[in-house]
Write a protein that holds these residues in place. Structure first.
Motif, PDB file in Angstrom:
ATOM      1  N   THR A   4      39.547  43.500  27.306  1.00 45.28           N
ATOM      2  CA  THR A   4      39.357  43.174  28.721  1.00 45.28           C
ATOM      3  C   THR A   4      37.887  43.209  29.090  1.00 45.28           C
ATOM      4  O   THR A   4      37.147  44.114  28.686  1.00 45.28           O
ATOM      5  CB  THR A   4      40.120  44.175  29.614  1.00 45.28           C
ATOM      6  N   ILE A   5      37.458  42.207  29.857  1.00 39.40           N
ATOM      7  CA  ILE A   5      36.125  42.175  30.447  1.00 39.40           C
ATOM      8  C   ILE A   5      36.290  42.283  31.960  1.00 39.40           C
ATOM      9  O   ILE A   5      37.136  41.601  32.548  1.00 39.40           O
ATOM     10  CB  ILE A   5      35.381  40.878  30.084  1.00 39.40           C
ATOM     11  N   LEU A   6      35.505  43.145  32.584  1.00 35.89           N
ATOM     12  CA  LEU A   6      35.509  43.268  34.035  1.00 35.89           C
ATOM     13  C   LEU A   6      34.236  42.633  34.579  1.00 35.89           C
ATOM     14  O   LEU A   6      33.125  43.075  34.274  1.00 35.89           O
ATOM     15  CB  LEU A   6      35.578  44.740  34.453  1.00 35.89           C
ATOM     16  N   LEU A   7      34.379  41.564  35.350  1.00 34.98           N
ATOM     17  CA  LEU A   7      33.251  40.908  35.997  1.00 34.98           C
ATOM     18  C   LEU A   7      33.073  41.486  37.388  1.00 34.98           C
ATOM     19  O   LEU A   7      34.050  41.712  38.106  1.00 34.98           O
ATOM     20  CB  LEU A   7      33.496  39.402  36.095  1.00 34.98           C
ATOM     21  N   THR A   8      31.828  41.724  37.795  1.00 25.88           N
ATOM     22  CA  THR A   8      31.553  42.260  39.126  1.00 25.88           C
ATOM     23  C   THR A   8      30.502  41.400  39.810  1.00 25.88           C
ATOM     24  O   THR A   8      29.505  41.029  39.201  1.00 25.88           O
ATOM     25  CB  THR A   8      31.069  43.719  39.056  1.00 25.88           C
ATOM     26  N   GLU A   9      30.741  41.069  41.083  1.00 29.23           N
ATOM     27  CA  GLU A   9      29.768  40.275  41.833  1.00 29.23           C
ATOM     28  C   GLU A   9      29.905  40.559  43.315  1.00 29.23           C
ATOM     29  O   GLU A   9      31.021  40.647  43.842  1.00 29.23           O
ATOM     30  CB  GLU A   9      29.956  38.781  41.583  1.00 29.23           C
ATOM     31  N   ALA A  32      38.254  41.122  37.711  1.00 30.79           N
ATOM     32  CA  ALA A  32      37.033  40.951  38.492  1.00 30.79           C
ATOM     33  C   ALA A  32      37.055  41.814  39.745  1.00 30.79           C
ATOM     34  O   ALA A  32      38.114  42.060  40.335  1.00 30.79           O
ATOM     35  CB  ALA A  32      36.834  39.489  38.881  1.00 30.79           C
ATOM     36  N   VAL A  33      35.862  42.274  40.135  1.00 31.45           N
ATOM     37  CA  VAL A  33      35.634  42.920  41.427  1.00 31.45           C
ATOM     38  C   VAL A  33      34.705  42.002  42.204  1.00 31.45           C
ATOM     39  O   VAL A  33      33.581  41.728  41.767  1.00 31.45           O
ATOM     40  CB  VAL A  33      34.969  44.304  41.271  1.00 31.45           C
ATOM     41  N   CYS A  34      35.146  41.507  43.345  1.00 30.33           N
ATOM     42  CA  CYS A  34      34.360  40.540  44.099  1.00 30.33           C
ATOM     43  C   CYS A  34      34.788  40.560  45.560  1.00 30.33           C
ATOM     44  O   CYS A  34      35.838  41.117  45.898  1.00 30.33           O
ATOM     45  CB  CYS A  34      34.519  39.134  43.513  1.00 30.33           C
ATOM     46  N   PRO A  35      33.994  39.948  46.458  1.00 30.78           N
ATOM     47  CA  PRO A  35      34.376  39.887  47.860  1.00 30.78           C
ATOM     48  C   PRO A  35      35.590  38.983  48.061  1.00 30.78           C
ATOM     49  O   PRO A  35      35.937  38.169  47.203  1.00 30.78           O
ATOM     50  CB  PRO A  35      33.133  39.296  48.551  1.00 30.78           C
ATOM     51  N   SER A  36      36.227  39.139  49.202  1.00 27.17           N
ATOM     52  CA  SER A  36      37.343  38.266  49.544  1.00 27.17           C
ATOM     53  C   SER A  36      36.858  36.826  49.674  1.00 27.17           C
ATOM     54  O   SER A  36      35.676  36.561  49.888  1.00 27.17           O
ATOM     55  CB  SER A  36      37.979  38.724  50.859  1.00 27.17           C
ATOM     56  N   ARG A  37      37.774  35.869  49.511  1.00 26.02           N
ATOM     57  CA  ARG A  37      37.495  34.432  49.605  1.00 26.02           C
ATOM     58  C   ARG A  37      36.471  33.979  48.566  1.00 26.02           C
ATOM     59  O   ARG A  37      35.684  33.067  48.806  1.00 26.02           O
ATOM     60  CB  ARG A  37      37.037  34.043  51.024  1.00 26.02           C
ATOM     61  N   HIS A  38      36.489  34.615  47.428  1.00 24.36           N
ATOM     62  CA  HIS A  38      35.573  34.234  46.349  1.00 24.36           C
ATOM     63  C   HIS A  38      36.131  33.017  45.609  1.00 24.36           C
ATOM     64  O   HIS A  38      37.352  32.885  45.442  1.00 24.36           O
ATOM     65  CB  HIS A  38      35.392  35.397  45.375  1.00 24.36           C
ATOM     66  N   PRO A  39      35.264  32.082  45.133  1.00 24.49           N
ATOM     67  CA  PRO A  39      35.747  30.926  44.372  1.00 24.49           C
ATOM     68  C   PRO A  39      36.614  31.295  43.174  1.00 24.49           C
ATOM     69  O   PRO A  39      37.499  30.528  42.782  1.00 24.49           O
ATOM     70  CB  PRO A  39      34.458  30.231  43.940  1.00 24.49           C
ATOM     71  N   LEU A  40      36.356  32.471  42.573  1.00 21.74           N
ATOM     72  CA  LEU A  40      37.151  32.905  41.430  1.00 21.74           C
ATOM     73  C   LEU A  40      38.634  32.949  41.766  1.00 21.74           C
ATOM     74  O   LEU A  40      39.490  32.680  40.915  1.00 21.74           O
ATOM     75  CB  LEU A  40      36.666  34.288  40.964  1.00 21.74           C
ATOM     76  N   HIS A  71      36.732  46.836  28.153  1.00 26.57           N
ATOM     77  CA  HIS A  71      35.860  47.101  27.012  1.00 26.57           C
ATOM     78  C   HIS A  71      34.393  47.043  27.438  1.00 26.57           C
ATOM     79  O   HIS A  71      33.576  47.826  26.952  1.00 26.57           O
ATOM     80  CB  HIS A  71      36.124  46.082  25.896  1.00 26.57           C
ATOM     81  N   ILE A  72      34.072  46.086  28.301  1.00 29.10           N
ATOM     82  CA  ILE A  72      32.722  46.007  28.860  1.00 29.10           C
ATOM     83  C   ILE A  72      32.804  45.541  30.302  1.00 29.10           C
ATOM     84  O   ILE A  72      33.787  44.924  30.725  1.00 29.10           O
ATOM     85  CB  ILE A  72      31.794  45.061  28.056  1.00 29.10           C
ATOM     86  N   VAL A  73      31.739  45.829  31.054  1.00 28.42           N
ATOM     87  CA  VAL A  73      31.599  45.385  32.437  1.00 28.42           C
ATOM     88  C   VAL A  73      30.394  44.456  32.498  1.00 28.42           C
ATOM     89  O   VAL A  73      29.330  44.772  31.956  1.00 28.42           O
ATOM     90  CB  VAL A  73      31.398  46.573  33.401  1.00 28.42           C
ATOM     91  N   ILE A  74      30.561  43.308  33.159  1.00 26.47           N
ATOM     92  CA  ILE A  74      29.465  42.342  33.274  1.00 26.47           C
ATOM     93  C   ILE A  74      29.123  42.174  34.751  1.00 26.47           C
ATOM     94  O   ILE A  74      29.872  41.534  35.497  1.00 26.47           O
ATOM     95  CB  ILE A  74      29.852  40.976  32.672  1.00 26.47           C
ATOM     96  N   PRO A  75      27.992  42.742  35.201  1.00 26.66           N
ATOM     97  CA  PRO A  75      27.555  42.516  36.588  1.00 26.66           C
ATOM     98  C   PRO A  75      26.928  41.127  36.703  1.00 26.66           C
ATOM     99  O   PRO A  75      26.099  40.746  35.886  1.00 26.66           O
ATOM    100  CB  PRO A  75      26.527  43.619  36.812  1.00 26.66           C
ATOM    101  N   CYS A  76      27.321  40.374  37.737  1.00 19.49           N
ATOM    102  CA  CYS A  76      26.914  38.966  37.816  1.00 19.49           C
ATOM    103  C   CYS A  76      25.885  38.674  38.885  1.00 19.49           C
ATOM    104  O   CYS A  76      25.528  37.509  39.097  1.00 19.49           O
ATOM    105  CB  CYS A  76      28.151  38.087  38.021  1.00 19.49           C
ATOM    106  N   ASP A  77      25.404  39.676  39.615  1.00 22.63           N
ATOM    107  CA  ASP A  77      24.256  39.482  40.496  1.00 22.63           C
ATOM    108  C   ASP A  77      23.459  40.780  40.546  1.00 22.63           C
ATOM    109  O   ASP A  77      23.879  41.809  39.996  1.00 22.63           O
ATOM    110  CB  ASP A  77      24.649  38.976  41.892  1.00 22.63           C
ATOM    111  N   ASP A  78      22.291  40.725  41.177  1.00 21.05           N
ATOM    112  CA  ASP A  78      21.367  41.863  41.115  1.00 21.05           C
ATOM    113  C   ASP A  78      21.912  43.106  41.803  1.00 21.05           C
ATOM    114  O   ASP A  78      21.684  44.227  41.344  1.00 21.05           O
ATOM    115  CB  ASP A  78      20.025  41.454  41.730  1.00 21.05           C
ATOM    116  N   ARG A  79      22.616  42.934  42.916  1.00 25.35           N
ATOM    117  CA  ARG A  79      23.182  44.105  43.584  1.00 25.35           C
ATOM    118  C   ARG A  79      24.253  44.756  42.724  1.00 25.35           C
ATOM    119  O   ARG A  79      24.348  45.992  42.671  1.00 25.35           O
ATOM    120  CB  ARG A  79      23.762  43.698  44.946  1.00 25.35           C
ATOM    121  N   ALA A  80      25.052  43.942  42.043  1.00 24.62           N
ATOM    122  CA  ALA A  80      26.073  44.493  41.162  1.00 24.62           C
ATOM    123  C   ALA A  80      25.441  45.268  40.002  1.00 24.62           C
ATOM    124  O   ALA A  80      25.970  46.299  39.568  1.00 24.62           O
ATOM    125  CB  ALA A  80      26.965  43.375  40.628  1.00 24.62           C
TER     126      ALA A  80
END
Length: 349
Positions: A4-9, A32-40, A71-80
């Motif tokens: 599993t990969i966890l994406l965060t943005e 994924a962890v992301c704001p509501s109404r995200h394109p994902l 297994h890993i976490v991938i932050p997708c923006d600078d705040r993340a």
């Protein structure tokens, strides 16, 4: 079980959706962890999604990690990225109770010794210079007096940058001392109450509230201006070794300091060397990007900043050596790299 990969943005850019789709197609389980109404959320790539709270971001991350055991976490923006660094520090202070969280974050991003460096524009260029890499002259700025001292040794224009900003919003080009003083004043008050409320109401972005409430003030630095054309590279590394890299020169961008819109794929040995030395020095894992200026007079590539996260190039699978997704999947799955056909043969993207 599939890894599993966890994406965060914290933003709503479509790049995370593209990454998620490619990972899912490669046999990786994505959450994924992301704001509501995200394109994902318009795709079926993520098996689980979690709300990223602007006021309690660390709690959001812990809840998602506990629920998915990635297994890993991938932050997708600078705040993340910054939130993961904060979570690592908190987990370290918890001792044995935080040991598994510390291990997860360090496995995802690399060792903690490099976290402060990748978060500081000045600190990164200082380390790059120590590694023998070409960088513009740079110095931290606290007051207008610092700018006056800089003026004694550096001609205009200057490039002023604020840490913790992205998308070109915290970068200003000054042609006079008066402009520079004004920019420093504005950048030092980046997180104001008015701006936080505007971002919340207009952009539906609650992540500005926390730094405003905490009285955060971004560190500011000034760089000498390199007359040339912009370029950048996206890299995937693992335990300090670069496994795949895409280098491009920028053909079109959203303004003088904005993101690239049209690029031309190139092989630039200097950019590759720069990525390899920085990844090794900081013992990095995961995605990162480097921005350069190719000097007109010499053709030399000057490193100007780093993005410690996936950049817009990262999802492009352009064949072995330029397939960041494939290289990471190979590491996560523990299988030999399987070469795929490039998504395009065009040099211009």
């Amino acid at each position: 079980m599939k890894p599993t990969i966890l994406l965060t943005e914290t933003s709503r850019l479509p790049s995370i959706a593209l990454l998620a789709l490619d990972f899912a197609n490669a046999g990786i389980k994505v959450s994924a962890v992301c704001p509501s109404r995200h394109p994902l959320m318009k795709t079926h790539a993520a098996e689980k999604t979690f709300r990223y709270s602007g006021c309690r971001p660390l709690a959001s991350l812990v809840a998602a990690i506990d629920a998915t055991r990635p297994h890993i976490v991938i932050p997708c923006d600078d705040r993340a990225v910054q939130h993961l660094h904060e979570l690592h520090g908190r987990a370290c202070r918890q001792g044995a109770a935080g040991r598994s969280l510390v291990a997860l974050i360090e496995n995802s991003l690399g060792l903690a010794e490099g976290y402060a460096i990748v978060s500081s524009r000045y600190g990164l260029l200082k380390v790059a210079r120590e590694l023998g890499l070409l960088v513009p002259d740079v110095t931290p700025i606290d007051t207008a007096d610092d700018l006056k001292q800089w003026q004694q040794r550096q001609p205009f224009p200057w490039v002023l940058k604020a840490d913790g900003t992205f998308g070109g919003h915290g970068v200003k080009i000054a042609h006079t001392l008066e402009q520079a003083v004004e920019f420093v004043s504005r950048l030092s008050q980046f997180y104001t109450g008015g701006r936080a409320v505007k971002r919340l109401l207009v952009n539906r972005d609650a992540f500005w509230l926390r730094p405003w409430w905490n009285g955060s003030r971004p560190a500011i630095s000034v760089q000498s201006y390199i007359h040339g054309r912009p370029a950048n590279c996206a890299a995937l590394c693992w335990k300090g070794k670069v496994l795949a890299l895409i280098g491009v020169e920028v053909v079109g961008a959203a303004g003088e300091t904005g993101s690239a819109c049209v690029v031309r794929v190139v092989d630039n040995a200097s950019m590759k060397l720069c990525a390899e030395r920085i990844a090794h020095r900081l013992n990095l894992s995961g995605f990162f990007g480097l921005d350069f200026m190719i000097e007109d007079a010499t053709g030399l590539a000057y490193l100007i900043e780093m993005n410690p996260r996936p950049t817009r190039l990262s999802h492009l699978r352009l064949g072995k050596g330029r397939d960041l997704i494939g290289a990471l999947c190979s590491e996560v799955l523990g299988q030999p790299f399987e070469e795929t056909l490039p998504v395009t043969q065009n040099a211009m993207i």
